[in-house]
Design a protein around this motif. Structure first.
Motif, PDB file in Angstrom:
ATOM      1  N   THR A 257       0.982  -0.848  -0.134  1.00  0.00           N
ATOM      2  CA  THR A 257       0.144   0.088   0.178  1.00  0.00           C
ATOM      3  C   THR A 257       0.602   1.445  -0.107  1.00  0.00           C
ATOM      4  OG1 THR A 257      -1.429  -0.750   1.551  1.00  0.00           O
ATOM      5  CG2 THR A 257      -1.877   1.006   0.937  1.00  0.00           C
ATOM      6  N   TRP A 258       0.667   2.155  -0.829  1.00  0.00           N
ATOM      7  CA  TRP A 258       1.027   3.586  -0.912  1.00  0.00           C
ATOM      8  C   TRP A 258      -0.019   4.713  -1.079  1.00  0.00           C
ATOM      9  CZ3 TRP A 258       3.548  -0.870  -4.201  1.00  0.00           C
ATOM     10  CH2 TRP A 258       4.789  -1.315  -3.869  1.00  0.00           C
ATOM     11  N   ASN A 259       0.331   5.623  -0.637  1.00  0.00           N
ATOM     12  CA  ASN A 259      -0.375   6.880  -0.684  1.00  0.00           C
ATOM     13  C   ASN A 259       0.872   7.780  -1.856  1.00  0.00           C
ATOM     14  OD1 ASN A 259      -1.615   7.080   1.649  1.00  0.00           O
ATOM     15  ND2 ASN A 259       0.158   7.929   2.957  1.00  0.00           N
ATOM     16  N   LEU A 260       0.014   8.258  -2.577  1.00  0.00           N
ATOM     17  CA  LEU A 260       0.470   9.444  -3.439  1.00  0.00           C
ATOM     18  C   LEU A 260      -0.347  10.766  -3.504  1.00  0.00           C
ATOM     19  CD1 LEU A 260       0.522   6.910  -7.181  1.00  0.00           C
ATOM     20  CD2 LEU A 260       2.675   7.143  -5.132  1.00  0.00           C
ATOM     21  N   GLY A 261       0.930  11.206  -3.405  1.00  0.00           N
ATOM     22  CA  GLY A 261       0.892  12.732  -3.245  1.00  0.00           C
ATOM     23  C   GLY A 261       2.010  13.431  -2.862  1.00  0.00           C
ATOM     24  N   THR A 262       1.715  14.694  -2.376  1.00  0.00           N
ATOM     25  CA  THR A 262       2.972  15.169  -1.974  1.00  0.00           C
ATOM     26  C   THR A 262       2.878  15.703  -0.523  1.00  0.00           C
ATOM     27  OG1 THR A 262       2.041  17.854  -1.900  1.00  0.00           O
ATOM     28  CG2 THR A 262       2.787  16.927  -4.484  1.00  0.00           C
ATOM     29  N   GLY A 263       2.834  15.422  -0.258  1.00  0.00           N
ATOM     30  CA  GLY A 263       2.422  15.822   1.474  1.00  0.00           C
ATOM     31  C   GLY A 263       2.524  17.432   1.618  1.00  0.00           C
ATOM     32  N   THR A 264       2.031  17.918   1.193  1.00  0.00           N
ATOM     33  CA  THR A 264       1.834  19.464   1.613  1.00  0.00           C
ATOM     34  C   THR A 264       0.077  20.010   1.130  1.00  0.00           C
ATOM     35  OG1 THR A 264       4.008  19.647   0.485  1.00  0.00           O
ATOM     36  CG2 THR A 264       2.668  21.886   1.083  1.00  0.00           C
ATOM     37  N   GLY A 265       0.241  20.533   2.000  1.00  0.00           N
ATOM     38  CA  GLY A 265      -1.439  20.731   1.853  1.00  0.00           C
ATOM     39  C   GLY A 265      -1.837  22.272   0.843  1.00  0.00           C
ATOM     40  N   THR A 266      -2.421  22.318  -0.308  1.00  0.00           N
ATOM     41  CA  THR A 266      -2.964  23.978  -0.613  1.00  0.00           C
ATOM     42  C   THR A 266      -4.483  23.821  -0.125  1.00  0.00           C
ATOM     43  OG1 THR A 266      -0.969  23.165  -2.370  1.00  0.00           O
ATOM     44  CG2 THR A 266      -3.009  25.179  -2.858  1.00  0.00           C
ATOM     45  N   SER A 267      -4.611  25.246   0.466  1.00  0.00           N
ATOM     46  CA  SER A 267      -5.977  26.102   0.414  1.00  0.00           C
ATOM     47  C   SER A 267      -6.594  26.394  -0.941  1.00  0.00           C
ATOM     48  CB  SER A 267      -6.560  27.225   0.733  1.00  0.00           C
ATOM     49  OG  SER A 267      -6.132  27.972   0.485  1.00  0.00           O
ATOM     50  N   ILE A 295     -14.260  18.236   4.784  1.00  0.00           N
ATOM     51  CA  ILE A 295     -13.080  18.028   6.193  1.00  0.00           C
ATOM     52  C   ILE A 295     -12.667  18.919   6.362  1.00  0.00           C
ATOM     53  CG2 ILE A 295     -13.202  15.170   6.791  1.00  0.00           C
ATOM     54  CD1 ILE A 295     -10.727  15.558   5.292  1.00  0.00           C
ATOM     55  N   ALA A 296     -11.799  19.383   6.880  1.00  0.00           N
ATOM     56  CA  ALA A 296     -11.019  20.842   6.847  1.00  0.00           C
ATOM     57  C   ALA A 296      -9.474  20.872   6.294  1.00  0.00           C
ATOM     58  CB  ALA A 296     -10.551  21.010   8.034  1.00  0.00           C
ATOM     59  N   THR A 297      -8.914  19.518   6.173  1.00  0.00           N
ATOM     60  CA  THR A 297      -7.857  18.876   6.027  1.00  0.00           C
ATOM     61  C   THR A 297      -7.532  17.760   5.313  1.00  0.00           C
ATOM     62  OG1 THR A 297      -6.923  21.124   7.589  1.00  0.00           O
ATOM     63  CG2 THR A 297      -4.976  19.829   6.426  1.00  0.00           C
ATOM     64  N   SER A 298      -6.903  17.956   4.162  1.00  0.00           N
ATOM     65  CA  SER A 298      -6.625  16.385   3.706  1.00  0.00           C
ATOM     66  C   SER A 298      -5.004  16.753   2.793  1.00  0.00           C
ATOM     67  CB  SER A 298      -7.335  15.880   2.493  1.00  0.00           C
ATOM     68  OG  SER A 298      -7.316  14.284   2.051  1.00  0.00           O
ATOM     69  N   TYR A 299      -3.995  15.839   3.706  1.00  0.00           N
ATOM     70  CA  TYR A 299      -2.683  15.750   3.080  1.00  0.00           C
ATOM     71  C   TYR A 299      -2.437  14.481   2.987  1.00  0.00           C
ATOM     72  CZ  TYR A 299      -0.853  17.880   6.797  1.00  0.00           C
ATOM     73  OH  TYR A 299      -0.523  18.621   7.829  1.00  0.00           O
ATOM     74  N   ALA A 300      -0.676  13.820   2.636  1.00  0.00           N
ATOM     75  CA  ALA A 300      -0.727  12.839   2.626  1.00  0.00           C
ATOM     76  C   ALA A 300       0.709  13.067   2.742  1.00  0.00           C
ATOM     77  CB  ALA A 300      -0.266  12.187   1.463  1.00  0.00           C
TER      78      ALA A 300
END
Length: 338
Positions: A257-267, A295-300
């Protein structure tokens, strides 16, 4: 490898097809074109310089799926096919469960029957339910809507298959928010009807198809009060699939299982202003009531993918917006029907 790409004419599937071919793989596309246009295939062939074989049918058709596997030599499957609109899933839960689970049942049965052991599955950050801030892969799964539950269920089904058949090599890829388009501007996201996602909605405002952006709430516990998401360029996401496929060829783990995201949130407002930079002008918006279920915040937390796949998202928010705007401005009405 010869790779079957289910939903290969769709948004993420089409970009992945290009990168699979660039990596030296052969591709066979299966798509019922419920949420994609056949003209996508012509554009993929123009970009890749290759003829792309396409089988147009619904994977829930067990006989046609069996016939495909019986007559084609396949080494791996990347499974994108499925319904994906959260709001629609609340209105049509039975259709979502039937379609998303049914395609997976039919596909995996045929894979096992014909000795195709490698599967990369298109999952989603929705499997983290309401706990999506800096999400790691070992976090418990849950969901807040039928679409999300189909992903939770499909993940569980594939885990159980991996226990029953340890020859299987399965990758569960949990995406965050794919955006952007191919740098040529010839393929991109072309949602049916009113876009469910922020970036294509902004793009349609910019091109004049929508009057203004509606921002659902500015009173969240975030730096500017608007929702924060982890946006990932679709090209980076496609590269993650190619990396996962390569990993399956050399791992002893039946399931990964792997997350694919940047790890940074953008509003929402940060993304809007980045798109304004790409377009070169301000875009109209209004703040309206919060949307139920948001939801308010989601990031990997993408550190596992970086460590195990050698993969990292490279493109910035400004890259994403520039490429999205190139696609939308060249294709203001999306793909032609024929």
């Amino acid at each position: 490898m010869r790779v079957l790409v289910s939903g290969g004419a769709g948004y993420i599937g089409s970009h992945t097809v290009i990168q699979l071919i660039a990596a030296g793989h052969d591709v066979l596309i299966v798509d019922n074109f419920a949420n994609a246009k056949p003209t996508v295939v012509n554009r993929l062939e123009a970009i890749t310089g290759r003829h792309l074989p396409v089988q147009a049918f619904d994977l829930r058709d067990v006989d046609k799926t069996e016939h495909l596997f019986a007559h084609e030599q396949l080494d791996a499957v990347i499974h994108f096919a499925g319904f994906k609109a959260v709001g629609e899933s609340v209105e049509k839960p039975l259709e979502y469960y039937e379609n998303n689970l049914g395609t997976t049942f039919s596909l995996v049965r045929a894979m096992r029957r014909h000795g195709v052991a490698k599967l990369v599955f298109s999952s989603s950050a929705t499997v983290y339910g309401t706990d999506q801030e800096s999400a790691t892969e070992d976090r418990p799964t849950s969901a807040t809507n039928p679409y999300g539950w189909t992903k939770v269920m499909q993940e569980q089904i594939l885990r159980d298959v991996a226990v029953a058949d340890p020859t299987m090599r399965i990758a569960l890829l949990r995406y965050f928010n794919p955006v952007g388009a191919h740098e040529s501007g010839t393929i991109g996201e072309d949602p049916t009807g009113i876009p469910n996602n922020l970036m294509p909605f902004i793009a349609q405002v910019a091109v004049g198809r929508r009057e203004k952006l509606r921002v659902f709430g500015d009173d969240y516990d975030t730096p500017d009060g608007t929702g924060v998401r982890d946006y990932i360029h679709v090209e980076d996401l496609a590269a993650g699939h190619v990396a996962a496929l390569a990993r399956l060829a050399r791992t002893d783990d039946p399931i990964s299982t792997w997350n694919l995201g940047t790890g940074t949130g953008t509003s929402v407002l940060e993304l809007l202003h980045a798109f304004e930079r790409a377009v070169g002008r301000e875009l109209p918006y209004e703040v309206v009531e919060r949307r139920a279920g948001d939801i308010a915040t989601s990031y990997a937390d993408p550190s596992r993918a970086q460590a195990e796949l050698g993969w990292v998202a490279k493109k910035s928010i400004d890259d994403m917006c520039a490429d999205q705007w190139r696609w939308q401005s060249q294709n203001p009405e999306g793909y032609p029907d024929a």
